[in-house]
Write a protein that holds these residues in place. Sequence first.
Motif, short mmCIF file in Angstrom:
data_model
loop_
_atom_site.label_atom_id
_atom_site.label_comp_id
_atom_site.label_asym_id
_atom_site.label_seq_id
_atom_site.Cartn_x
_atom_site.Cartn_y
_atom_site.Cartn_z
N ALA A 15 1.38 -1.09 -0.15
CA ALA A 15 0.20 -0.30 -0.02
C ALA A 15 1.10 1.58 -0.62
N LYS A 16 1.85 1.09 0.60
CA LYS A 16 2.62 2.54 0.48
C LYS A 16 3.37 2.53 -0.45
N PHE A 17 4.01 1.49 -0.85
CA PHE A 17 4.78 1.62 -2.27
C PHE A 17 3.91 2.35 -3.45
N ARG A 18 2.23 1.88 -3.50
CA ARG A 18 1.78 2.35 -4.49
C ARG A 18 1.09 3.65 -4.71
N GLU A 19 1.10 3.86 -2.95
CA GLU A 19 1.12 5.51 -2.54
C GLU A 19 2.01 6.41 -2.91
N ILE A 20 3.50 6.22 -3.00
CA ILE A 20 4.47 6.50 -3.18
C ILE A 20 4.40 6.19 -5.06
N GLN A 21 4.52 5.42 -5.12
CA GLN A 21 4.08 5.30 -6.99
C GLN A 21 3.36 6.58 -6.79
N GLY A 22 2.00 6.58 -6.91
CA GLY A 22 1.54 7.34 -7.55
C GLY A 22 1.97 8.45 -7.32
N GLU A 23 2.23 9.01 -6.50
CA GLU A 23 3.17 10.37 -6.08
C GLU A 23 4.47 11.07 -7.28
N VAL A 24 5.53 10.01 -7.08
CA VAL A 24 6.04 10.18 -8.40
C VAL A 24 5.95 10.12 -9.88
N GLU A 25 4.22 9.21 -10.46
CA GLU A 25 3.72 9.18 -11.42
C GLU A 25 3.69 10.72 -11.42
N LEU A 26 2.77 11.79 -10.81
CA LEU A 26 2.66 12.76 -10.39
C LEU A 26 3.54 13.83 -11.04
N ILE A 27 4.27 13.58 -10.33
CA ILE A 27 6.01 14.71 -10.28
C ILE A 27 6.32 13.97 -11.61
N GLU A 28 6.20 13.15 -12.13
CA GLU A 28 7.04 13.02 -13.45
C GLU A 28 6.42 13.55 -14.59
N ASP A 29 5.40 13.56 -15.10
CA ASP A 29 4.02 14.12 -15.53
C ASP A 29 4.20 15.78 -15.11
N GLU A 30 4.23 16.52 -14.47
CA GLU A 30 4.55 17.62 -14.01
C GLU A 30 6.18 18.04 -14.91
N ALA A 31 6.59 17.37 -14.47
CA ALA A 31 8.54 17.11 -15.27
C ALA A 31 8.48 17.50 -16.63
N ARG A 32 8.07 15.94 -17.43
CA ARG A 32 8.14 15.96 -18.55
C ARG A 32 7.27 17.85 -19.07
N ASN A 33 5.97 17.52 -18.62
CA ASN A 33 5.69 19.02 -19.19
C ASN A 33 6.58 20.38 -18.78
N TYR A 34 7.12 20.35 -17.72
CA TYR A 34 7.99 21.92 -18.08
C TYR A 34 9.28 21.43 -18.92
N ALA A 35 9.88 20.16 -18.87
CA ALA A 35 11.20 19.79 -19.97
C ALA A 35 10.73 20.32 -21.65
N GLY A 36 8.80 19.75 -21.17
CA GLY A 36 8.96 19.95 -23.40
C GLY A 36 8.85 21.33 -23.42
N LEU A 37 8.66 22.53 -21.99
CA LEU A 37 8.55 23.38 -22.64
C LEU A 37 9.69 24.28 -23.00
N VAL A 38 11.37 24.11 -21.91
CA VAL A 38 12.17 24.18 -21.43
C VAL A 38 12.44 23.93 -23.36
N ALA A 39 12.49 22.88 -23.66
CA ALA A 39 13.21 21.89 -24.42
C ALA A 39 12.62 23.17 -26.08
N VAL A 40 11.22 23.50 -26.00
CA VAL A 40 10.69 24.14 -27.26
C VAL A 40 11.45 25.87 -27.21
N ALA A 41 11.75 25.91 -25.38
CA ALA A 41 12.32 28.02 -25.54
C ALA A 41 13.53 27.10 -26.27
N VAL A 42 14.75 26.73 -26.20
CA VAL A 42 15.96 26.05 -26.54
C VAL A 42 16.17 26.50 -27.62
#
Length: 70
Positions: A15-42
């Motif tokens: 249960a704890k692993f699934r909870e942590i995994q869900g949080e990591v996936e949310l952060i990963e999605d946000e980071a991927r969106n941010y990285a895409g914007l930075v790549a376009v700006a560069v």
Amino acid sequence: MSNPAQRITRDDIEAKFREIQGEVELIEDEARNYAGLVAVAVVVTVVAVAFLLGRRRGRKVRTIVEIRRV
């Protein structure tokens, strides 16, 4: 897991692993969106700088063609 003296079971760990995994996936999605914007700006910045430097060089090395009638 309300009682600290209680044994930790496999279900608790899963249960704890699934909870942590869900949080990591949310952060990963946000980071991927941010990285895409930075790549376009560069890319836009590199293209703009290349255009401006090429334009400047074109002005400096301009060829003058003189036509004479004989």
